[in-house]
Write an enzyme that holds these catalytic residues in place. Structure first.
Site, short mmCIF file in Angstrom:
data_model
loop_
_atom_site.label_atom_id
_atom_site.label_comp_id
_atom_site.label_asym_id
_atom_site.label_seq_id
_atom_site.Cartn_x
_atom_site.Cartn_y
_atom_site.Cartn_z
N CYS A 14 0.90 -1.18 -0.08
CA CYS A 14 0.11 0.01 -0.09
C CYS A 14 0.85 1.30 0.10
CB CYS A 14 -1.00 -0.12 1.18
SG CYS A 14 -0.39 0.04 2.79
N GLU A 61 -5.66 1.50 -4.14
CA GLU A 61 -5.08 1.05 -3.22
C GLU A 61 -4.30 -0.25 -3.68
OE1 GLU A 61 -7.51 -0.55 0.05
OE2 GLU A 61 -9.02 -1.26 -1.29
N HIS A 87 -2.81 1.26 7.10
CA HIS A 87 -3.18 1.05 5.43
C HIS A 87 -3.24 2.47 5.12
CE1 HIS A 87 -4.50 -0.70 1.73
NE2 HIS A 87 -5.50 -0.24 1.78
#
Length: 372
Positions: A284, A347, A335
């Site tokens: 990520c 993402e 994240h």
């Protein structure tokens, strides 16, 4: 604190009994009882709201009172005052009072209605048939507020929930996210009204503590649902990078989109996501780093450090290219994704999943940063 409400005629109950059989939750009736409202109320001037609220509480008519979101201030502000005073008399924390005002705004627009969906009534649209009390009791704003607080205080962990989540835990609404749009107004009203009671904030911290995001619970105007189900690794039909996007954000988004469909690799550098070496794929934070590197913007490598890049922005005011963070905590999120505009986020989600585009409604945003 128990006697505060008496000054405006609020009846103070004995301490609430939190044990026993829980009453059934009220059925929301906002669709039947209120006019539609679109969007979050943001950027409210709390000082100005306080000034206008004080005028009403000092006996002014509502004719020349202007508060965004209130169309009948002469009726709505005294009802909000009752909700706050009742909360203070029961030692309900400030956040609980904000939850209550936001709920009443959504359910009745802070009006003591004598009608609603099925047998719903009053400020919170509580239903006699669901055990909230008699119709006469529910139409008493003090009683209705006490009942709301009684049920809120039974919700395990409500103080750690978002305002809209806490409200929904009590109301069981068919529109669970609708309460979020009233949070800023409810906060301003609570603050303005509480100032009129002596020592109302004696148990509150000197400063409100907020997450690193400064983000509230409203998401941007568009939440991505209009695109329907988005196949993993694909661009939703009809999506275009907004014309007003910063040129560097546009470059970063375009580069990130070229990585769609490539598999996630924890610790991967994202320098060759289509190549044979798994460590060239993206996780990520490396997806964010490399996307912006191609726009000549240098980011650090990890989610833990990227949350300190650039400047804090509100989740209500996202622009294409903003980084949004979830999982973990606001100070140490686990994240990160990039907001693309139109309610969409790109993402690299997790192991075995490809780089993908998801609707922002699926994100529990802990923080948001603008790196341009």
């Amino acid at each position: 604190m128990k006697g505060i409400a008496a000054g405006i005629g609020v009846v103070v109950l004995s301490p609430l009994l939190l044990a026993g059989t829980a009453m059934m939750m009220a059925s929301s009736s906002e669709a039947a009882t209120t006019a539609s409202f679109s969007g979050c109320l943001t950027g409210l001037d709390t000082a100005e709201v306080t000034k206008e609220v004080t005028k009403i509480l000092d006996g002014a008519s509502g004719k020349d009172i202007h508060i965004q979101g209130l169309d009948l201030p002469a009726e709505q502000i005294p009802n909000a005052q009752t909700i706050v005073a009742t909360g203070l008399s029961l030692d309900v924390p400030k956040k609980g009072q904000i939850v209550a005002i936001a709920t009443a705004m959504q359910e009745s627009r802070l009006r003591n209605l004598n009608y609603g969906d099925r047998d719903s009534l009053g400020l919170f649209q509580q239903r006699p048939s669901q055990g909230w009390g008699t119709a006469q009791q529910i139409r008493d704003p003090v009683y209705a507020s006490e009942q709301f607080y009684k049920h809120l205080l039974k919700v395990d962990g409500w103080q750690q929930m978002k305002v809209t989540q806490a409200a929904q835990a009590v109301q069981a609404s068919g529109y669970p996210d609708a309460y979020a749009q009233w949070e800023d107004l409810a906060t301003a009203l609570q603050k303005a009204i509480a100032k009129t009671f002596p020592n109302a904030d004696k148990d509150e911290p000197a400063k409100d503590t907020e997450s690193a995001s400064g983000a509230g619970t409203c998401t941007p105007d568009k939440d991505g649902t209009s695109f329907g189900r988005i196949p993993e690794g694909s661009v939703p039909k009809g999506y275009k990078i907004p014309k007003d996007a910063d040129p560097k954000a546009r470059t970063a988004i375009e580069w990130a989109m070229h990585q769609l469909g490539t598999l996630y690799q924890w610790g991967g550098s994202c320098t060759d996501s289509h190549g044979p070496d798994p460590m060239g794929r993206c996780d990520c934070s490396s997806l964010m780093q490399q996307a912006y590197a191609h726009a000549d913007v240098k980011l650090t490598r990890t989610t833990y450090t990227q949350v300190n890049e650039g400047k804090t922005v509100s989740a209500k005011s996202l622009k294409p290219g903003d980084l949004i963070f979830s999982r973990g905590t606001a100070a140490r999120p686990e994240h990160v994704g990039m907001y693309m505009g139109e309610g969409l986020v790109i993402e690299a989600p997790r192991t075995s999943k490809p780089v993908r585009i998801t609707p922002i409604k699926d994100w529990d945003i802990l923080a948001a940063r603008r790196v341009l």
